[in-house]
Design a protein around this motif. Structure first.
Motif, short mmCIF file in Angstrom:
data_model
loop_
_atom_site.label_atom_id
_atom_site.label_comp_id
_atom_site.label_asym_id
_atom_site.label_seq_id
_atom_site.Cartn_x
_atom_site.Cartn_y
_atom_site.Cartn_z
N TYR A 196 -5.88 7.17 56.35
CA TYR A 196 -4.72 6.76 57.14
C TYR A 196 -3.76 5.96 56.26
CZ TYR A 196 -7.63 7.80 61.17
OH TYR A 196 -8.43 8.42 62.07
N ILE A 197 -2.48 6.15 56.52
CA ILE A 197 -1.45 5.28 55.93
C ILE A 197 -0.62 4.76 57.09
CG2 ILE A 197 0.57 5.14 54.43
CD1 ILE A 197 -0.63 7.37 52.72
N PHE A 198 -0.59 3.46 57.24
CA PHE A 198 0.12 2.82 58.34
C PHE A 198 1.48 2.32 57.88
CE2 PHE A 198 -4.39 2.36 59.29
CZ PHE A 198 -4.44 2.87 60.57
N ASP A 199 2.45 2.43 58.78
CA ASP A 199 3.80 1.97 58.48
C ASP A 199 3.92 0.51 58.93
OD1 ASP A 199 6.46 1.53 58.02
OD2 ASP A 199 7.18 3.14 59.31
N MET A 200 4.03 -0.38 57.98
CA MET A 200 4.08 -1.82 58.28
C MET A 200 5.46 -2.24 58.82
SD MET A 200 1.04 -2.76 57.56
CE MET A 200 1.03 -4.53 57.36
N THR A 208 8.17 1.69 55.20
CA THR A 208 9.07 2.82 54.99
C THR A 208 10.52 2.36 54.81
OG1 THR A 208 9.23 3.17 57.38
CG2 THR A 208 7.67 4.55 56.16
N GLN A 209 10.89 1.26 55.45
CA GLN A 209 12.27 0.77 55.30
C GLN A 209 12.56 0.39 53.85
OE1 GLN A 209 14.72 1.06 57.48
NE2 GLN A 209 13.23 2.04 58.80
N LYS A 210 11.60 -0.24 53.19
CA LYS A 210 11.78 -0.58 51.77
C LYS A 210 11.90 0.68 50.93
CE LYS A 210 9.57 -5.11 51.49
NZ LYS A 210 8.46 -5.87 50.89
N GLN A 214 18.31 12.26 58.42
CA GLN A 214 17.17 13.17 58.62
C GLN A 214 16.59 13.69 57.31
OE1 GLN A 214 15.72 13.59 61.70
NE2 GLN A 214 14.12 14.36 60.37
N PRO A 215 17.40 14.19 56.37
CA PRO A 215 16.81 14.65 55.11
C PRO A 215 16.15 13.52 54.31
CG PRO A 215 19.11 15.37 55.29
CD PRO A 215 18.84 14.47 56.43
N ILE A 216 16.71 12.33 54.40
CA ILE A 216 16.13 11.19 53.69
C ILE A 216 14.76 10.85 54.30
CG2 ILE A 216 16.41 8.71 53.18
CD1 ILE A 216 19.48 9.27 53.23
N MET A 217 14.71 10.81 55.63
CA MET A 217 13.45 10.52 56.31
C MET A 217 12.41 11.61 56.00
SD MET A 217 13.87 7.66 57.87
CE MET A 217 12.48 7.64 58.98
N ASP A 218 12.85 12.86 56.02
CA ASP A 218 11.93 13.97 55.74
C ASP A 218 11.37 13.86 54.31
OD1 ASP A 218 12.39 14.98 58.28
OD2 ASP A 218 13.78 16.54 57.60
N LYS A 219 12.24 13.56 53.36
CA LYS A 219 11.81 13.44 51.97
C LYS A 219 10.80 12.29 51.82
CE LYS A 219 13.57 12.95 47.25
NZ LYS A 219 14.77 12.82 46.42
N ALA A 220 11.08 11.16 52.46
CA ALA A 220 10.16 10.02 52.39
C ALA A 220 8.82 10.36 53.02
CB ALA A 220 10.79 8.80 53.07
#
Length: 170
Positions: free
Chosen positions: A140-144, A31-33, A119-125
């Protein structure tokens, strides 16, 4: 991290125990990328840099005022009357307290602003990840990027390209 491992183990056990014949489709993403690639992040970073610069400018001005008054007091303190010396010392203490108070308020304000921008950026992602998961049939989708995954099998799929495509990013 332990909770993530326990969760994966419990899910695997339950699916095995139930004899689920359906194919489990696993995906992973950093998610950071994704967040770094979003144009909203660049705008948020610029806003934060502008706010920080304003705060640093004000803080520098306050510190310069304190230094000037301290130098004046140091230079002339011995020749001042007791009343004036006490007044100057109190003035220096109050200015130093104002500086400390300003620093604390500024830090709190920066943290609040960052949270409001992120917060809006995280929500959109997250919404894009969920949409890709549903559209592509992922179980499942895991956050690496969270460091909770200790093993990444070859049969998992990196969903970052799909999520970027969903958000219209390159």
């Amino acid at each position: 991290m332990k909770n993530m491992i326990k969760l994966v183990a419990v899910v695997a056990f339950v699916l095995t125990a139930m004899g689920v014949s359906a194919q489990v489709k696993l995906g992973h993403i950093e998610t950071q990328k994704l967040i770094q690639a979003m144009p909203e992040m660049a705008a948020a970073r610029k806003t934060m840099e502008t706010k920080q610069a304003e705060i640093e400018k004000e803080l520098t001005t306050m510190q310069e005022q304190f230094k000037i008054k301290l130098d004046e007091y140091s230079k002339n303190g011995k020749t001042m009357s007791d009343v004036i010396r006490a007044s100057k010392e109190q003035e220096l203490q109050e200015l130093q307290q104002r500086i400390q108070s300003f620093q604390q308020i500024a830090m709190d304000n920066l943290e609040k602003t960052q949270a409001e921008l992120m917060q809006p950026i995280m929500d959109k992602a997250l919404n894009a990840i969920k949409a890709v998961g549903k559209e592509n049939g992922f179980t499942y989708i895991f956050d690496m990027s969270q460091g909770g995954i200790l093993y990444n099998a070859a049969n998992t799929e990196d969903v970052l390209p799909l999520v970027k495509k969903k958000l219209g990013l390159q």
